[in-house]
Motif scaffolding. Structure first.
Motif, PDB file in Angstrom:
ATOM      1  N   TYR A  29      48.574  25.719  40.273  1.00 17.64           N
ATOM      2  CA  TYR A  29      49.287  25.934  38.804  1.00 17.64           C
ATOM      3  C   TYR A  29      49.866  25.775  38.210  1.00 17.64           C
ATOM      4  O   TYR A  29      50.576  25.115  37.573  1.00 17.64           O
ATOM      5  N   LEU A  30      50.815  26.097  39.229  1.00 15.59           N
ATOM      6  CA  LEU A  30      52.196  26.398  38.574  1.00 15.59           C
ATOM      7  C   LEU A  30      52.775  24.975  38.892  1.00 15.59           C
ATOM      8  O   LEU A  30      53.467  24.655  38.417  1.00 15.59           O
ATOM      9  N   PHE A  31      52.397  24.200  39.623  1.00 20.21           N
ATOM     10  CA  PHE A  31      53.331  23.199  40.185  1.00 20.21           C
ATOM     11  C   PHE A  31      52.918  22.297  38.882  1.00 20.21           C
ATOM     12  O   PHE A  31      53.456  21.641  38.162  1.00 20.21           O
ATOM     13  N   THR A  52      55.705  35.299  36.874  1.00 16.44           N
ATOM     14  CA  THR A  52      56.644  35.578  38.398  1.00 16.44           C
ATOM     15  C   THR A  52      55.864  37.172  39.351  1.00 16.44           C
ATOM     16  O   THR A  52      55.566  37.141  40.427  1.00 16.44           O
ATOM     17  N   LEU A  53      55.620  38.573  37.596  1.00 13.56           N
ATOM     18  CA  LEU A  53      54.578  39.412  38.767  1.00 13.56           C
ATOM     19  C   LEU A  53      53.658  38.786  39.164  1.00 13.56           C
ATOM     20  O   LEU A  53      53.138  39.315  40.141  1.00 13.56           O
ATOM     21  N   THR A  54      52.724  38.358  38.259  1.00 16.81           N
ATOM     22  CA  THR A  54      51.169  37.682  39.223  1.00 16.81           C
ATOM     23  C   THR A  54      51.349  36.877  40.320  1.00 16.81           C
ATOM     24  O   THR A  54      50.957  37.219  40.935  1.00 16.81           O
ATOM     25  N   THR A  55      52.660  36.481  40.262  1.00 16.59           N
ATOM     26  CA  THR A  55      53.347  35.601  41.519  1.00 16.59           C
ATOM     27  C   THR A  55      52.851  36.782  43.049  1.00 16.59           C
ATOM     28  O   THR A  55      52.120  36.604  44.369  1.00 16.59           O
ATOM     29  N   ILE A  56      54.142  37.609  42.546  1.00 17.46           N
ATOM     30  CA  ILE A  56      54.438  38.767  43.722  1.00 17.46           C
ATOM     31  C   ILE A  56      52.829  38.853  44.060  1.00 17.46           C
ATOM     32  O   ILE A  56      52.429  39.137  45.631  1.00 17.46           O
ATOM     33  N   ILE A  57      52.226  39.438  42.944  1.00 15.24           N
ATOM     34  CA  ILE A  57      50.836  39.700  43.150  1.00 15.24           C
ATOM     35  C   ILE A  57      50.046  38.683  44.096  1.00 15.24           C
ATOM     36  O   ILE A  57      49.007  39.092  44.939  1.00 15.24           O
ATOM     37  N   VAL A  58      49.775  37.564  43.758  1.00 15.19           N
ATOM     38  CA  VAL A  58      48.612  36.695  44.031  1.00 15.19           C
ATOM     39  C   VAL A  58      49.492  36.240  46.419  1.00 15.19           C
ATOM     40  O   VAL A  58      48.461  36.434  46.455  1.00 15.19           O
ATOM     41  N   LEU A  59      50.969  36.125  46.023  1.00 14.12           N
ATOM     42  CA  LEU A  59      51.314  36.246  47.468  1.00 14.12           C
ATOM     43  C   LEU A  59      51.097  37.903  48.164  1.00 14.12           C
ATOM     44  O   LEU A  59      51.090  37.352  49.710  1.00 14.12           O
ATOM     45  N   LEU A  60      50.518  38.298  47.763  1.00  9.05           N
ATOM     46  CA  LEU A  60      50.883  39.823  48.570  1.00  9.05           C
ATOM     47  C   LEU A  60      49.252  39.215  49.472  1.00  9.05           C
ATOM     48  O   LEU A  60      48.885  40.162  50.144  1.00  9.05           O
ATOM     49  N   ILE A  91      41.075  49.045  46.317  1.00  7.68           N
ATOM     50  CA  ILE A  91      42.180  50.400  44.736  1.00  7.68           C
ATOM     51  C   ILE A  91      42.999  49.349  45.010  1.00  7.68           C
ATOM     52  O   ILE A  91      43.849  49.230  43.921  1.00  7.68           O
ATOM     53  N   GLN A  92      43.531  48.042  45.693  1.00  4.43           N
ATOM     54  CA  GLN A  92      44.508  47.337  45.563  1.00  4.43           C
ATOM     55  C   GLN A  92      44.420  45.762  44.933  1.00  4.43           C
ATOM     56  O   GLN A  92      44.909  45.628  43.897  1.00  4.43           O
ATOM     57  N   GLN A  93      43.155  45.484  44.949  1.00  5.97           N
ATOM     58  CA  GLN A  93      42.769  44.769  44.408  1.00  5.97           C
ATOM     59  C   GLN A  93      42.345  44.806  43.135  1.00  5.97           C
ATOM     60  O   GLN A  93      42.807  44.735  41.463  1.00  5.97           O
ATOM     61  N   LEU A  94      41.714  46.825  42.062  1.00  7.94           N
ATOM     62  CA  LEU A  94      41.595  46.883  41.271  1.00  7.94           C
ATOM     63  C   LEU A  94      42.846  47.190  40.134  1.00  7.94           C
ATOM     64  O   LEU A  94      42.657  46.625  39.251  1.00  7.94           O
ATOM     65  N   CYS A  95      43.916  47.729  41.203  1.00  6.93           N
ATOM     66  CA  CYS A  95      45.225  47.314  40.490  1.00  6.93           C
ATOM     67  C   CYS A  95      45.939  46.760  39.872  1.00  6.93           C
ATOM     68  O   CYS A  95      46.741  46.443  39.540  1.00  6.93           O
ATOM     69  N   SER A  96      45.768  45.057  40.994  1.00  8.30           N
ATOM     70  CA  SER A  96      45.536  43.984  40.277  1.00  8.30           C
ATOM     71  C   SER A  96      44.835  43.139  39.444  1.00  8.30           C
ATOM     72  O   SER A  96      45.434  42.372  39.021  1.00  8.30           O
ATOM     73  N   LEU A  97      44.001  44.122  38.805  1.00  5.25           N
ATOM     74  CA  LEU A  97      43.036  43.474  38.324  1.00  5.25           C
ATOM     75  C   LEU A  97      41.986  42.044  38.252  1.00  5.25           C
ATOM     76  O   LEU A  97      42.090  40.985  37.831  1.00  5.25           O
ATOM     77  N   THR A 140      52.775  47.024  45.211  1.00  5.26           N
ATOM     78  CA  THR A 140      51.703  46.738  44.188  1.00  5.26           C
ATOM     79  C   THR A 140      52.154  47.508  43.287  1.00  5.26           C
ATOM     80  O   THR A 140      52.567  47.679  41.941  1.00  5.26           O
ATOM     81  N   VAL A 141      52.885  49.220  44.346  1.00  9.34           N
ATOM     82  CA  VAL A 141      53.348  50.633  42.743  1.00  9.34           C
ATOM     83  C   VAL A 141      54.189  49.412  42.147  1.00  9.34           C
ATOM     84  O   VAL A 141      54.955  49.140  40.973  1.00  9.34           O
ATOM     85  N   ILE A 142      54.829  48.935  42.875  1.00  9.68           N
ATOM     86  CA  ILE A 142      56.840  48.630  41.845  1.00  9.68           C
ATOM     87  C   ILE A 142      56.495  47.686  40.937  1.00  9.68           C
ATOM     88  O   ILE A 142      56.815  47.709  39.985  1.00  9.68           O
ATOM     89  N   VAL A 143      55.527  46.430  40.914  1.00  5.79           N
ATOM     90  CA  VAL A 143      55.111  45.398  40.233  1.00  5.79           C
ATOM     91  C   VAL A 143      54.516  46.018  39.055  1.00  5.79           C
ATOM     92  O   VAL A 143      54.573  45.731  38.090  1.00  5.79           O
ATOM     93  N   LEU A 144      53.360  46.848  39.315  1.00  3.46           N
ATOM     94  CA  LEU A 144      52.727  47.689  38.476  1.00  3.46           C
ATOM     95  C   LEU A 144      53.421  48.384  37.266  1.00  3.46           C
ATOM     96  O   LEU A 144      53.165  48.864  35.938  1.00  3.46           O
ATOM     97  N   LEU A 145      54.696  49.001  38.099  1.00  2.37           N
ATOM     98  CA  LEU A 145      56.116  50.146  37.701  1.00  2.37           C
ATOM     99  C   LEU A 145      55.899  49.159  36.571  1.00  2.37           C
ATOM    100  O   LEU A 145      57.001  49.300  35.585  1.00  2.37           O
ATOM    101  N   ILE A 146      57.059  47.965  37.357  1.00  2.00           N
ATOM    102  CA  ILE A 146      57.595  47.102  36.533  1.00  2.00           C
ATOM    103  C   ILE A 146      56.572  46.231  34.793  1.00  2.00           C
ATOM    104  O   ILE A 146      57.237  45.789  33.956  1.00  2.00           O
ATOM    105  N   ARG A 147      54.976  45.813  35.125  1.00  2.00           N
ATOM    106  CA  ARG A 147      54.596  45.443  34.625  1.00  2.00           C
ATOM    107  C   ARG A 147      54.568  46.292  33.108  1.00  2.00           C
ATOM    108  O   ARG A 147      54.346  45.943  31.908  1.00  2.00           O
ATOM    109  N   ILE A 148      54.232  47.613  33.878  1.00  2.00           N
ATOM    110  CA  ILE A 148      54.240  49.037  32.532  1.00  2.00           C
ATOM    111  C   ILE A 148      55.168  48.781  31.374  1.00  2.00           C
ATOM    112  O   ILE A 148      55.029  49.036  30.377  1.00  2.00           O
ATOM    113  N   SER A 149      56.478  48.627  32.379  1.00  2.00           N
ATOM    114  CA  SER A 149      57.933  48.609  31.898  1.00  2.00           C
ATOM    115  C   SER A 149      58.691  47.019  30.922  1.00  2.00           C
ATOM    116  O   SER A 149      59.127  47.490  29.590  1.00  2.00           O
ATOM    117  N   LEU A 150      57.363  46.309  31.325  1.00  2.00           N
ATOM    118  CA  LEU A 150      57.406  45.087  30.033  1.00  2.00           C
ATOM    119  C   LEU A 150      57.307  45.619  28.856  1.00  2.00           C
ATOM    120  O   LEU A 150      55.975  45.447  28.479  1.00  2.00           O
TER     121      LEU A 150
END
Length: 150
Positions: A29-31, A52-60, A91-97, A140-150
């Motif tokens: 999809y990215l390419f 970018t944040l979604t990419t990090i979650i997917v690569l996890l 729980i992690q999959q729930l946090c990443s929706l 996941t927690v770091i990405v969620l905190l960044i996502r909330i601040s956007l």
């Protein structure tokens, strides 16, 4: 269909395949997005921070895939490290929706036997899995905190 849901090894393989397929499709999809916009992937990341944040979650998912690979033949019991890993993954999959990921984790967990675990993994394998769980949880927690601040 119910027979598939009763066999833990088939359910583990289904989850394994899903966690392998999602990052691969996401990279395609990215390419494709870069080709359609006639730009590079790095410019897309610079212009769309949520991508970018979604990419990090997917690569996890690759890290979770590695932990599942370590545990796939270890045990078929809910009270094992695999059962704990699946609870964490839910729980992690729930946090990443990731709704499909949650459903698959629940189905794999439900397919495990409810009796007590008798098979013990070597300590090195346990440390690897706990390390992956810690890393994935922290990122996941770091990405969620960044996502909330956007």
């Amino acid at each position: 269909m119910t027979r598939l849901l009763l066999e833990p090894i088939k359910m583990k393989r289904l989850l394994f395949g899903y966690w392998l397929l999602v990052p691969c499709l996401y990279v395609v999809y990215l390419f494709t997005l870069a080709a359609v916009q006639q730009t590079t992937v790095s410019i897309i990341f610079a212009t769309i921070p949520s991508l970018t944040l979604t990419t990090i979650i997917v690569l996890l998912l690759f890290f979770q895939l590695f932990a599942l690979y370590k545990l796939i033949d270890s045990s078929d019991y809910r009270a094992s490290l695999l059962g704990n890993f699946l609870k964490f993954s839910m729980i992690q999959q729930l946090c990443s929706l990731n709704i499909i990921g949650i459903i698959l984790c629940i189905l794999v967990y439900r397919s495990l036997l409810p009796t007590k675990d008798e098979l013990i993994l070597p300590k090195s394998e346990q440390w690897i899995v706990y390390g992956v769980m810690t890393f994935v949880g922290c990122v996941t927690v770091i990405v969620l905190l960044i996502r909330i601040s956007l």
